[in-house]
Design a protein around this motif. Sequence first.
Motif, PDB file in Angstrom:
ATOM      1  N   SER A 167       6.917  -1.598   1.376  1.00  0.00           N
ATOM      2  CA  SER A 167       8.340  -1.490   1.027  1.00  0.00           C
ATOM      3  C   SER A 167       8.841  -0.057   0.849  1.00  0.00           C
ATOM      4  CB  SER A 167       8.630  -2.304  -0.230  1.00  0.00           C
ATOM      5  OG  SER A 167       7.840  -1.828  -1.277  1.00  0.00           O
ATOM      6  N   ASP A 168       7.948   0.923   0.656  1.00  0.00           N
ATOM      7  CA  ASP A 168       8.312   2.330   0.441  1.00  0.00           C
ATOM      8  C   ASP A 168       8.949   2.527  -0.935  1.00  0.00           C
ATOM      9  OD1 ASP A 168       8.159   4.944   1.218  1.00  0.00           O
ATOM     10  OD2 ASP A 168       9.883   4.923   2.558  1.00  0.00           O
ATOM     11  N   ASN A 169      10.185   2.041  -1.112  1.00  0.00           N
ATOM     12  CA  ASN A 169      10.897   2.229  -2.388  1.00  0.00           C
ATOM     13  C   ASN A 169      11.651   0.946  -2.725  1.00  0.00           C
ATOM     14  OD1 ASN A 169      10.518   5.224  -2.928  1.00  0.00           O
ATOM     15  ND2 ASN A 169      11.283   5.228  -0.823  1.00  0.00           N
ATOM     16  N   LEU A 201       0.823  -1.209   0.000  1.00  0.00           N
ATOM     17  CA  LEU A 201       0.000   0.000   0.000  1.00  0.00           C
ATOM     18  C   LEU A 201       0.859   1.261   0.000  1.00  0.00           C
ATOM     19  CD1 LEU A 201      -2.804  -0.786   2.633  1.00  0.00           C
ATOM     20  CD2 LEU A 201      -2.821  -1.227   0.180  1.00  0.00           C
ATOM     21  N   HIS A 202       2.161   1.092   0.222  1.00  0.00           N
ATOM     22  CA  HIS A 202       3.035   2.275   0.318  1.00  0.00           C
ATOM     23  C   HIS A 202       4.262   2.056  -0.567  1.00  0.00           C
ATOM     24  CE1 HIS A 202       4.434   5.814   2.928  1.00  0.00           C
ATOM     25  NE2 HIS A 202       5.339   5.668   1.975  1.00  0.00           N
ATOM     26  N   LEU A 203       4.113   2.458  -1.821  1.00  0.00           N
ATOM     27  CA  LEU A 203       5.125   2.146  -2.819  1.00  0.00           C
ATOM     28  C   LEU A 203       5.295   3.343  -3.747  1.00  0.00           C
ATOM     29  CD1 LEU A 203       6.883  -0.068  -4.155  1.00  0.00           C
ATOM     30  CD2 LEU A 203       4.859  -0.799  -5.403  1.00  0.00           C
ATOM     31  N   HIS A 204       6.475   3.962  -3.698  1.00  0.00           N
ATOM     32  CA  HIS A 204       6.722   5.149  -4.533  1.00  0.00           C
ATOM     33  C   HIS A 204       7.238   4.733  -5.907  1.00  0.00           C
ATOM     34  CE1 HIS A 204       6.350   8.284  -1.352  1.00  0.00           C
ATOM     35  NE2 HIS A 204       6.639   7.266  -0.557  1.00  0.00           N
ATOM     36  N   LEU A 205       6.628   5.316  -6.931  1.00  0.00           N
ATOM     37  CA  LEU A 205       6.997   5.006  -8.312  1.00  0.00           C
ATOM     38  C   LEU A 205       8.454   5.381  -8.610  1.00  0.00           C
ATOM     39  CD1 LEU A 205       6.060   4.178 -11.191  1.00  0.00           C
ATOM     40  CD2 LEU A 205       5.403   6.569 -11.547  1.00  0.00           C
ATOM     41  N   ILE A 212      -1.357  10.208   4.776  1.00  0.00           N
ATOM     42  CA  ILE A 212      -0.343  11.254   4.980  1.00  0.00           C
ATOM     43  C   ILE A 212       0.908  10.649   5.615  1.00  0.00           C
ATOM     44  CG2 ILE A 212       0.198  13.384   6.266  1.00  0.00           C
ATOM     45  CD1 ILE A 212      -2.698  14.264   5.947  1.00  0.00           C
ATOM     46  N   HIS A 213       2.079  10.973   5.038  1.00  0.00           N
ATOM     47  CA  HIS A 213       3.352  10.607   5.671  1.00  0.00           C
ATOM     48  C   HIS A 213       3.483  11.405   6.963  1.00  0.00           C
ATOM     49  CE1 HIS A 213       4.554   9.156   1.685  1.00  0.00           C
ATOM     50  NE2 HIS A 213       5.657   8.650   2.204  1.00  0.00           N
ATOM     51  N   ALA A 214       3.555  10.737   8.088  1.00  0.00           N
ATOM     52  CA  ALA A 214       3.670  11.462   9.367  1.00  0.00           C
ATOM     53  C   ALA A 214       4.291  10.550  10.413  1.00  0.00           C
ATOM     54  CB  ALA A 214       2.291  11.923   9.839  1.00  0.00           C
ATOM     55  N   GLY A 222       1.290   7.203   6.655  1.00  0.00           N
ATOM     56  CA  GLY A 222       2.519   6.651   6.090  1.00  0.00           C
ATOM     57  C   GLY A 222       3.590   6.600   7.163  1.00  0.00           C
ATOM     58  N   HIS A 223       4.077   5.418   7.477  1.00  0.00           N
ATOM     59  CA  HIS A 223       5.067   5.173   8.543  1.00  0.00           C
ATOM     60  C   HIS A 223       4.417   5.286   9.927  1.00  0.00           C
ATOM     61  CE1 HIS A 223       8.275   5.118   5.568  1.00  0.00           C
ATOM     62  NE2 HIS A 223       7.734   6.196   5.056  1.00  0.00           N
ATOM     63  N   GLY A 224       4.509   6.480  10.546  1.00  0.00           N
ATOM     64  CA  GLY A 224       3.864   6.675  11.856  1.00  0.00           C
ATOM     65  C   GLY A 224       4.510   5.930  13.001  1.00  0.00           C
TER      66      GLY A 224
HETATM   67 ZN   LIG Z   1       6.875   7.002   1.527  1.00  0.00          ZN
END
Ligand SMILES: [Zn+2]
Length: 332
Positions: free
Chosen positions: A266-268, A4-8, A186-188, A209-211
């Motif tokens: 995975s984020d990136n 759900l958290h994957l930057h292109l 929201i990344h926070a 996002g993260h938290g």
């Molecule tokens: Zn991120």
Amino acid sequence: MIDLHLHLDGSMSEQDFLYLAKKDGVSLGEDFPNNIYVPANCPSLEVYLERFTLPGILLQSKENLAHVTSSLVRRLYKMGYIYAEIRFAPLLHTNKGMSQMDAALAALEGLNSALKECPEFEANLILCCMRHAPKEVNLETIEVANKLKGTRVVAVDLAGAEALHPSSYYKEIFDLAKKYKLNITIHAGEATGSDEIMMALDNGAMRIGHGVHLNVNSKDGDRAKEAKVCFEFCPTSNLQTKSLKSYKDVPIREFMNKGIALTINSDNMTVSNTDVYQEFSHLIQTFNLTKEEVYSFLINSINYSFTSLETKKLLKERLDKKFNNFYSRVSV
Ligand SMILES: [Zn+2]
């Protein structure tokens, strides 16, 4: 198998870099491909963020954005994923004349064309506002997301360096997103503390996002639980950016004991050189997670995904078919 958290821009393959650089006459630098991954012992957030320079140069045309989006979808499918929400900031792709709408449409086109070749795989897009960007530019991102409602653009996000401005600075932007009834993540609480997560909740975040810096056992933790928000953990990325020191500092047990929903992401994939399989493996080894606990995180990913009830039902069926294989792969 669900992300759900994957930057292109942080998940381009080596082949994507080579293909686009050759096509556009861009130098990848002498240390390619090492310069697209963070070093094994990443010294700082700055070094981490430097890894986004080349993607920023290469992804300034509709063709290139569509190409990398297709490429990522095909890779995820081949890796056995069943669902992904891919995020990117259209405003980072306007240096050579593309509008934010052009950028969003290009990524959508790449996504839709690749999905035709990927049966039993679903993917959607999240459009990121950026903390460093002027207000009008971020408001435009919200307008684009609203105009693309009903497509595979399913939510908006706020990304970028948290220390620059607190989330409260973006109230007007998220008031507009709320007015349009857009899904919000929201990344926070990645680089900063619990207050930032509370401000993200004020701004209507349904996921964080993260938290990882939430003060779980305080009124902030109570509020996060009552708000029924879900946290998108990305452990390896947190270690690399020095947000956390080691996998055992991931507050997974604290969140679970409190009854706050979390997911593993995975984020990136390229910058962090990871994927959801590796993230689960690290956490299973560190916390002796049971099979049931692993399953519950994937169910959270489905329940909190920004997709239709009908798709969630389908995803649950697909998860049940694939879960045993997934678990044996990540638990060795
Ligand atoms: Zn991120």
